[in-house]
Design a protein around this motif. Structure first.
Motif, PDB file in Angstrom:
ATOM      1  N   UNK A   1       0.844  -1.196   0.000  1.00  0.00           N
ATOM      2  CA  UNK A   1       0.000   0.000   0.000  1.00  0.00           C
ATOM      3  C   UNK A   1       0.877   1.243   0.000  1.00  0.00           C
ATOM      4  N   UNK A   2       0.530   2.272  -0.721  1.00  0.00           N
ATOM      5  CA  UNK A   2      -0.674   2.400  -1.548  1.00  0.00           C
ATOM      6  C   UNK A   2      -0.426   2.128  -3.035  1.00  0.00           C
TER       7      UNK A   2
ATOM      8  N   UNK B   1      -3.224   0.736  -5.370  1.00  0.00           N
ATOM      9  CA  UNK B   1      -4.301   1.716  -5.516  1.00  0.00           C
ATOM     10  C   UNK B   1      -3.890   2.816  -6.490  1.00  0.00           C
ATOM     11  N   UNK B   2      -2.657   3.290  -6.342  1.00  0.00           N
ATOM     12  CA  UNK B   2      -2.193   4.381  -7.211  1.00  0.00           C
ATOM     13  C   UNK B   2      -2.150   3.933  -8.667  1.00  0.00           C
TER      14      UNK B   2
ATOM     15  N   UNK C   1      -5.710   3.883  -9.917  1.00  0.00           N
ATOM     16  CA  UNK C   1      -6.228   5.239 -10.137  1.00  0.00           C
ATOM     17  C   UNK C   1      -5.600   5.858 -11.392  1.00  0.00           C
TER      18      UNK C   1
ATOM     19  N   UNK D   1      -5.050  -9.168   0.981  1.00  0.00           N
ATOM     20  CA  UNK D   1      -6.461  -8.865   1.131  1.00  0.00           C
ATOM     21  C   UNK D   1      -6.676  -7.365   1.255  1.00  0.00           C
ATOM     22  N   UNK D   2      -5.707  -6.714   1.931  1.00  0.00           N
ATOM     23  CA  UNK D   2      -5.784  -5.264   2.065  1.00  0.00           C
ATOM     24  C   UNK D   2      -5.811  -4.594   0.695  1.00  0.00           C
TER      25      UNK D   2
ATOM     26  N   UNK E   1      -9.175  -5.026  -0.986  1.00  0.00           N
ATOM     27  CA  UNK E   1     -10.205  -4.115  -0.476  1.00  0.00           C
ATOM     28  C   UNK E   1      -9.956  -2.679  -0.919  1.00  0.00           C
ATOM     29  N   UNK E   2      -8.685  -2.277  -0.850  1.00  0.00           N
ATOM     30  CA  UNK E   2      -8.373  -0.883  -1.181  1.00  0.00           C
ATOM     31  C   UNK E   2      -8.569  -0.582  -2.669  1.00  0.00           C
TER      32      UNK E   2
ATOM     33  N   UNK F   1     -12.193  -0.272  -3.384  1.00  0.00           N
ATOM     34  CA  UNK F   1     -12.684   1.008  -2.887  1.00  0.00           C
ATOM     35  C   UNK F   1     -12.268   2.155  -3.812  1.00  0.00           C
ATOM     36  N   UNK F   2     -11.030   2.077  -4.298  1.00  0.00           N
ATOM     37  CA  UNK F   2     -10.538   3.114  -5.211  1.00  0.00           C
ATOM     38  C   UNK F   2     -11.409   3.177  -6.458  1.00  0.00           C
TER      39      UNK F   2
ATOM     40  N   UNK G   1     -14.772   4.689  -5.725  1.00  0.00           N
ATOM     41  CA  UNK G   1     -14.686   6.139  -5.487  1.00  0.00           C
ATOM     42  C   UNK G   1     -14.629   6.914  -6.799  1.00  0.00           C
TER      43      UNK G   1
END
Lengths: 72, 307
Positions: free
Chosen positions: A12-13, A16-17, A20, A38-39, A42-43, A46-47, A50
């Motif tokens: 992380x992150x 996600x980045x 995005x 798993x984190x 989920x992240x 969520x990204x 959003x």
């Protein structure tokens, strides 16, 4: 057009980045992201949500997750 | 002479009116600037002593350093940052030990004193107590956003001020009250992780008012985008069965309540009347974010309700 992101081994992150960035690049309406925690699963989900995208499928195999997201 | 084992630090009674208190903590950098990292690591190491109501006196440096990969000047800056914080705390550096390692790590072994009858534990909260939190939440999320270059300079500066701030003044004010029932510092398990430890298996529960909790507001955007540390999800998974969330608490705030904090604030349980007084004095003395965030209740026991 669809794109694939391999974010295995990244913490992380970063996953996600990368997700995005791909969404914001606007070149594709479907992306598959592969992560190994798993984190991150989920992240990344969520990204996507959003940014107004939909999670269409999450599959798990050998502690790896493939997340399919689609522009809504 | 007796020996006690407790959560934040070890306490060893020397005389009826004197015990030593010992703790050790070190970690890898969470900010880029080595001097700042040194300051934060020391504030974090000393916090366990403050949380138990003790006075830290001496400390030893613990250093792991990749001497072949990193310039020695970085090590010097880390140590100077640490020394700066120890001076501010009135703690004397008496030695240390360094080893070569792949990754930089720094922290302290701390020795302090405490009156054996005035040791504050994280257990002991009573129904009718109010809960006081002395620092804002969200540093773990900000550290994650910082790794992704998403946090503004202004927000990072605020977060650094929070993490490098000593819990000394908060502890000094707290220990002037004779009826502190429980205290802990909020660190890796997040606010709800540490709050859960305070009441797990006990005869009391908690009600926390989410709108009262000091939080770095700018992090809402990060939480909603999934810019959150792995530890947050683990904390939530581990403790969620003790937590009930009411309909008025925004979803993103629940995540923040599980955010792992670096050098977080004190979480104090004391009677409501004194709590209001303590918070006012803290605010007057520059601990601006200190707030009453909830209360300890007789029912439901072993649960935390978030309103």
């Amino acid at each position: 057009m669809s794109a694939k992101i391999d974010a295995r081994g990244l913490s992380c992150p970063q996953p996600v980045l990368m997700t995005l960035d791909e969404i914001k690049a606007g070149k594709t309406s479907e992306i598959e992201i592969i992560v190994d925690t798993e984190t991150s699963k989920e992240n990344v989900s969520r990204a996507a949500t959003s940014q107004g995208w939909k999670v269409t499928d999450v599959s798990e195999e050998d502690n790896e997750y493939a997340i399919s997201i689609k522009k809504d | 002479m007796g020996i006690e084992n407790t959560d934040d630090a070890g306490v060893y009674k020397l005389r009826d009116d004197l015990a030593i208190i010992q703790t050790l903590d070190f970690f890898t950098p969470i900010v880029d600037d080595p001097f700042t990292f040194g300051q934060i690591a020391v504030a974090n190491s000393l916090s366990d002593v403050y949380a138990m109501g003790g006075k830290p006196l001496t400390a030893m440096n613990i250093i792991c350093f990749p001497i072949n990969k990193m310039d020695i000047s970085i090590l010097r800056e880390v140590l100077l940052g640490g020394l700066d914080k120890m001076r501010e705390a009135g703690v004397l550096l008496v030695g240390g030990h360094s080893v070569e390692d792949d990754e930089l790590k720094y922290g302290l072994s701390v020795t302090g004193t405490i009156h054996p009858d005035r040791v504050l534990l994280n257990r002991g909260a009573r129904a009718g107590d109010a809960l006081v939190l002395t620092k804002p939440l969200g540093t773990g999320i900000i550290n994650t956003a910082l790794k992704g270059n998403m946090a503004s300079d202004d927000l990072v500066a605020k977060s650094i001020r929070c993490m490098s701030g000593l819990n000394k003044k908060a502890a000094d004010l707290m220990t002037q009250y004779s009826n502190i029932h429980a205290c802990t510092d909020v660190t890796g398990f997040g606010l709800l992780g540490h709050a859960s430890e305070m009441i797990e298996g006990a005869d009391v529960g908690m009600v926390i008012q989410s709108s009262f909790i000091p939080i770095f507001r700018e992090i809402q955007e990060f939480v909603e985008m999934g810019i959150i540390p792995g530890g947050l999800n683990r904390n939530r998974k581990f403790r969620m069965d003790m937590i009930e969330v009411g309909p008025d608490c925004p979803k993103w705030i629940v995540d923040v309540l599980f955010d792992p904090q670096t050098s977080g604030g004190l979480l104090i349980s004391l009677p409501l009347k004194e709590a209001a007084d303590l918070v006012k004095r803290m605010n007057d003395e520059g601990i601006e974010e200190a707030s009453v965030i909830g209360k300890v209740v007789a029912k439901p026991k072993g649960k935390i309700l978030i309103l």
